[in-house]
Design a protein around this motif. Structure first.
Motif, PDB file in Angstrom:
ATOM      1  N   THR A  17       9.771   6.566   7.218  1.00 17.53           N
ATOM      2  CA  THR A  17       8.657   5.897   6.538  1.00 17.53           C
ATOM      3  C   THR A  17       8.864   5.800   5.035  1.00 17.53           C
ATOM      4  O   THR A  17       8.243   4.969   4.380  1.00 17.53           O
ATOM      5  CB  THR A  17       7.341   6.637   6.783  1.00 17.53           C
ATOM      6  OG1 THR A  17       7.450   7.990   6.295  1.00 17.53           O
ATOM      7  CG2 THR A  17       6.983   6.668   8.273  1.00 17.53           C
TER       8      THR A  17
ATOM      9  N   LYS B 268      -7.850   4.159   5.371  1.00 17.35           N
ATOM     10  CA  LYS B 268      -6.869   3.280   6.019  1.00 17.35           C
ATOM     11  C   LYS B 268      -6.898   1.870   5.451  1.00 17.35           C
ATOM     12  O   LYS B 268      -5.970   1.079   5.668  1.00 17.35           O
ATOM     13  CB  LYS B 268      -7.101   3.249   7.526  1.00 17.35           C
ATOM     14  CG  LYS B 268      -8.471   2.788   7.975  1.00 17.35           C
ATOM     15  CD  LYS B 268      -8.557   2.826   9.488  1.00 17.35           C
ATOM     16  CE  LYS B 268      -9.947   2.432   9.978  1.00 17.35           C
ATOM     17  NZ  LYS B 268     -10.944   3.469   9.630  1.00 17.35           N
TER      18      LYS B 268
ATOM     19  N   GLU C 127      -1.421   3.127   3.732  1.00 20.24           N
ATOM     20  CA  GLU C 127      -0.734   3.048   5.017  1.00 20.24           C
ATOM     21  C   GLU C 127      -0.602   4.474   5.540  1.00 20.24           C
ATOM     22  O   GLU C 127       0.255   5.232   5.098  1.00 20.24           O
ATOM     23  CB  GLU C 127       0.642   2.396   4.841  1.00 20.24           C
ATOM     24  CG  GLU C 127       1.430   2.236   6.119  1.00 20.24           C
ATOM     25  CD  GLU C 127       2.796   1.637   5.881  1.00 20.24           C
ATOM     26  OE1 GLU C 127       3.779   2.139   6.480  1.00 20.24           O
ATOM     27  OE2 GLU C 127       2.906   0.694   5.070  1.00 20.24           O
TER      28      GLU C 127
ATOM     29  N   ARG D  82       2.291   4.710   1.115  1.00 19.24           N
ATOM     30  CA  ARG D  82       2.468   5.282   2.445  1.00 19.24           C
ATOM     31  C   ARG D  82       2.182   6.790   2.400  1.00 19.24           C
ATOM     32  O   ARG D  82       2.806   7.519   1.621  1.00 19.24           O
ATOM     33  CB  ARG D  82       3.894   5.017   2.939  1.00 19.24           C
ATOM     34  CG  ARG D  82       4.199   3.532   3.119  1.00 19.24           C
ATOM     35  CD  ARG D  82       5.646   3.302   3.540  1.00 19.24           C
ATOM     36  NE  ARG D  82       6.577   3.715   2.499  1.00 19.24           N
ATOM     37  CZ  ARG D  82       6.953   2.940   1.476  1.00 19.24           C
ATOM     38  NH1 ARG D  82       6.476   1.706   1.373  1.00 19.24           N
ATOM     39  NH2 ARG D  82       7.811   3.375   0.583  1.00 19.24           N
TER      40      ARG D  82
ATOM     41  N   ARG E  24       0.839  -1.191   0.000  1.00 22.40           N
ATOM     42  CA  ARG E  24       0.000   0.000   0.000  1.00 22.40           C
ATOM     43  C   ARG E  24       0.881   1.252   0.000  1.00 22.40           C
ATOM     44  O   ARG E  24       1.971   1.256   0.578  1.00 22.40           O
ATOM     45  CB  ARG E  24      -0.892   0.014   1.228  1.00 22.40           C
ATOM     46  CG  ARG E  24      -1.933  -1.100   1.264  1.00 22.40           C
ATOM     47  CD  ARG E  24      -2.800  -0.994   2.511  1.00 22.40           C
ATOM     48  NE  ARG E  24      -2.008  -1.127   3.725  1.00 22.40           N
ATOM     49  CZ  ARG E  24      -2.462  -0.872   4.943  1.00 22.40           C
ATOM     50  NH1 ARG E  24      -3.701  -0.425   5.104  1.00 22.40           N
ATOM     51  NH2 ARG E  24      -1.696  -1.032   6.003  1.00 22.40           N
TER      52      ARG E  24
END
Length: 211
Positions: A76, A32, A36, A5, A3
């Motif tokens: 991230t 969601k 992510e 981010r 997914r």
């Protein structure tokens, strides 16, 4: 397939104000399921009466926040960050440093305006402020506005294909038929300022049509 981010910047209640509720709606939505999501809380005021007031504690929290956001972007390796922007000089300055911190971390930034006065503020600002706005917006991927008529606010800064429209709203359960309930009438609470731009007259006209 992994997914995408997304870093989502925004305040959370309390205090219960429009932008904080909007962030809460996004975080609790079905987004969601597809993305992510990483939330970065930009709350500086614990009470409404603290808004717009200078404080050394708020200043220190801001500087720590920029560093924390930079490290969040790096760790991230987010595909995109959504940054709400203000339509006041001090507010935009604060938000612009979030944008620059994310860009330094290598994260593309999409901005969002939850208002309609950005162009008026920009055109009434000093030449230095206008140059800073142009410099910062040039580092973003585009902008989200809340209605088709608001596209023109960012016409000087983005081509049409980089101006996106996402109307305000939330997912609400369908109203059940209340004809036989204890409440024979549907009561609506309008909670906002009595300013034309807030749309209270539209609410009244809509209620008359519904009746």
């Amino acid at each position: 397939m992994a997914r995408a981010r997304i870093i989502l910047l925004g305040k959370l209640p309390p205090p219960y104000i429009g932008p904080a509720i909007a962030t809460q709606v996004l975080l609790s939505s079905d987004l969601k399921e597809d993305f992510e999501l990483h939330h970065f809380d930009t709350t500086l005021n614990e009470k409404v009466d603290q808004m717009g007031r200078f404080g050394w504690n708020k200043l220190m929290r801001s500087w720590r926040g920029y560093r924390k956001l930079y490290h969040l972007g790096r760790s991230t390796k987010a595909d995109l960050a959504l940054v709400p922007v203000s339509q006041t000089t001090m507010g935009f300055l604060k938000d612009s440093l979030y944008i620059l911190a994310l860009r330094k971390a290598g994260v593309p930034v999409l901005i969002q305006l939850r208002g309609s006065q950005f162009r008026n503020w920009y055109e009434s600002s000093s030449p230095i402020t206008r140059r800073w706005v142009c410099f910062v917006l040039a580092k973003t991927e585009g902008v989200i506005v809340l209605g088709e008529k608001l596209r023109e606010l960012f016409a000087p800064f983005f081509p049409p294909e980089r101006i996106y429209v996402s109307p305000n709203g939330a997912d609400f359960p369908a109203l059940q038929n209340h004809t036989n309930s204890l409440f024979p009438e549907l009561r609506v609470l309008y909670l906002s300022n009595y300013l034309p731009g807030k749309g209270f007259d539209t609410v009244l006209k809509a209620m008359a049509l519904l009746k």
